[in-house]
Write a protein that holds these residues in place. Structure first.
Motif, short mmCIF file in Angstrom:
data_model
loop_
_atom_site.label_atom_id
_atom_site.label_comp_id
_atom_site.label_asym_id
_atom_site.label_seq_id
_atom_site.Cartn_x
_atom_site.Cartn_y
_atom_site.Cartn_z
N LYS A 85 0.81 -1.22 0.00
CA LYS A 85 0.00 0.00 0.00
C LYS A 85 0.85 1.27 0.00
N ASP A 86 2.06 1.17 0.58
CA ASP A 86 2.92 2.35 0.64
C ASP A 86 3.79 2.51 -0.60
N GLY A 87 3.58 1.65 -1.61
CA GLY A 87 4.32 1.79 -2.85
C GLY A 87 5.63 1.02 -2.89
N THR A 88 5.97 0.32 -1.82
CA THR A 88 7.17 -0.52 -1.83
C THR A 88 6.82 -1.88 -2.42
N ILE A 89 7.85 -2.57 -2.88
CA ILE A 89 7.65 -3.86 -3.55
C ILE A 89 8.25 -4.98 -2.70
N GLU A 90 7.44 -6.00 -2.44
CA GLU A 90 7.88 -7.16 -1.66
C GLU A 90 8.03 -8.36 -2.59
N ALA A 91 9.17 -9.03 -2.52
CA ALA A 91 9.43 -10.18 -3.38
C ALA A 91 9.42 -11.46 -2.57
N THR A 92 8.70 -12.47 -3.08
CA THR A 92 8.73 -13.81 -2.50
C THR A 92 8.92 -14.80 -3.65
N GLY A 93 9.32 -16.02 -3.28
CA GLY A 93 9.62 -16.99 -4.32
C GLY A 93 10.91 -16.60 -5.02
N GLU A 94 11.15 -17.23 -6.17
CA GLU A 94 12.37 -16.92 -6.91
C GLU A 94 12.13 -17.06 -8.40
N LEU A 95 12.93 -16.33 -9.15
CA LEU A 95 12.86 -16.42 -10.60
C LEU A 95 14.07 -17.20 -11.10
N ASP A 96 13.78 -18.34 -11.70
CA ASP A 96 14.84 -19.18 -12.24
C ASP A 96 14.54 -19.41 -13.72
N THR A 97 15.23 -18.65 -14.58
CA THR A 97 14.95 -18.74 -16.01
C THR A 97 15.54 -20.00 -16.65
N THR A 98 16.18 -20.85 -15.83
CA THR A 98 16.60 -22.14 -16.36
C THR A 98 15.47 -23.16 -16.27
N LYS A 99 14.42 -22.80 -15.52
CA LYS A 99 13.26 -23.68 -15.39
C LYS A 99 12.32 -23.47 -16.57
N LYS A 100 11.47 -24.45 -16.81
CA LYS A 100 10.57 -24.43 -17.96
C LYS A 100 9.50 -23.35 -17.81
N ASN A 101 9.43 -22.43 -18.76
CA ASN A 101 8.38 -21.40 -18.82
C ASN A 101 8.11 -20.78 -17.44
N PRO A 102 9.08 -20.08 -16.87
CA PRO A 102 8.92 -19.52 -15.52
C PRO A 102 7.82 -18.45 -15.48
#
Length: 287
Positions: A85-102
């Motif tokens: 709500k305050d405009g900050t961004i929270e990241a969870t999980g991970e991005l792995d572009t070696t995985k199939k169709n992330p």
């Protein structure tokens, strides 16, 4: 008395157990999705696909679609970026572009913000993908207002080197020409020979900036008609959702209308046939 108490407790346990199973059961894979998998039509790409919910949406709005694709082996559930709500961004999980169709899911903590704020936040999230994750190219799936905000981004930022390029764009039940729905299915916004007979300010903006859409972006536009006489999905008229057909390159544009109860606005992203169309458009050898 003790026997009645025991029977009551057993009944309660059964109800609780059934509820837990229902809420945590694996997502059902649609027949058409399974057919595409069986035919080995699904490609293995490292291009991430962003999923964006609409007004009043939640993590479940497109999250269950992501889970179905993940469970079926079509795509890989990955990064989740939540705009607080305050405009900050929270990241969870991970991005792995070696995985199939992330996949990447965008979520708004306050999903009832104005259209203007919705668009500004989407732009911020896209910039985050480029600046902090080094993502150059994405696919994009937007439901309802998510599709509207996505089209704005496509016109205004997708060709900017500071933002990710969109290779494939999917809109599901998006009100590109407003939210007017007629009880009898006939409205001033219906199509004439060259486009909508009446244009909202939103549609006019998109039409005036259509040349900014990257020439190599392919678009799939999905609408719903619950067949109650309104020619709508109960929230968005078919004519509003499909209005952008008049301003896009027909070689790079396709549309699909679904009918019946499963074509209701919020049911579209839980519809097995919609899953199949999204799969075939994003990750099929036939595209």
């Amino acid at each position: 008395m003790k026997k009645k108490i025991i029977i009551g407790l057993l009944a309660l346990l059964i109800v609780v157990g059934a509820t837990v199973f229902w809420l945590t059961r694996p997502p059902k894979i649609g027949k058409e999705v399974q057919n595409a998998i069986d035919k080995e039509e699904v490609i293995d790409s490292n291009i991430p696909t962003v999923f964006m919910h609409g007004y009043a949406g939640t993590k479940n709005s497109l999250g269950k679609m992501i889970e179905r694709f993940d469970e079926s082996g079509v795509a890989t559930k990955g990064l989740i970026l939540t705009m607080k709500k305050d405009g900050t961004i929270e990241a969870t999980g991970e991005l792995d572009t070696t995985k199939k169709n992330p996949t990447i899911q965008f979520i708004y903590e306050d999903s009832r913000v104005s259209v203007e704020d919705n668009i500004l936040w989407l732009v911020d999230l896209m910039k985050e993908l480029k600046s902090n994750y080094g993502i150059e190219t994405i696919h994009f799936v937007g439901h309802s207002l998510g599709g509207v905000a996505g089209l704005y981004y496509l016109e205004e930022h997708a060709s900017d080197a500071h933002f990710p390029h969109i290779q494939k764009f999917v809109a599901i039940g998006s009100p590109f020409n407003g939210l007017y729905i007629a009880d009898d299915g006939v409205s001033p916004y219906d199509f004439g020979p060259t486009g909508p007979q009446t244009e909202t300010e939103r549609f006019t903006f998109f039409k005036e900036n259509k040349e900014k859409i990257p020439a190599d972006t392919h678009i799939l536009n999905i609408a719903g008609d619950v067949e109650d006489g309104t020619k709508s999905d109960e929230s968005v008229a078919v004519s509003s959702a499909l209005s952008i057909r008049f301003m896009l390159n027909p070689q790079h544009y396709q549309e699909k209308v679904f009918y019946g109860a499963k074509a209701q606005h919020s049911a579209l992203h839980e519809n097995d046939q919609v899953d199949a169309e999204v799969l075939k458009f994003l990750w099929s050898n036939n595209q």
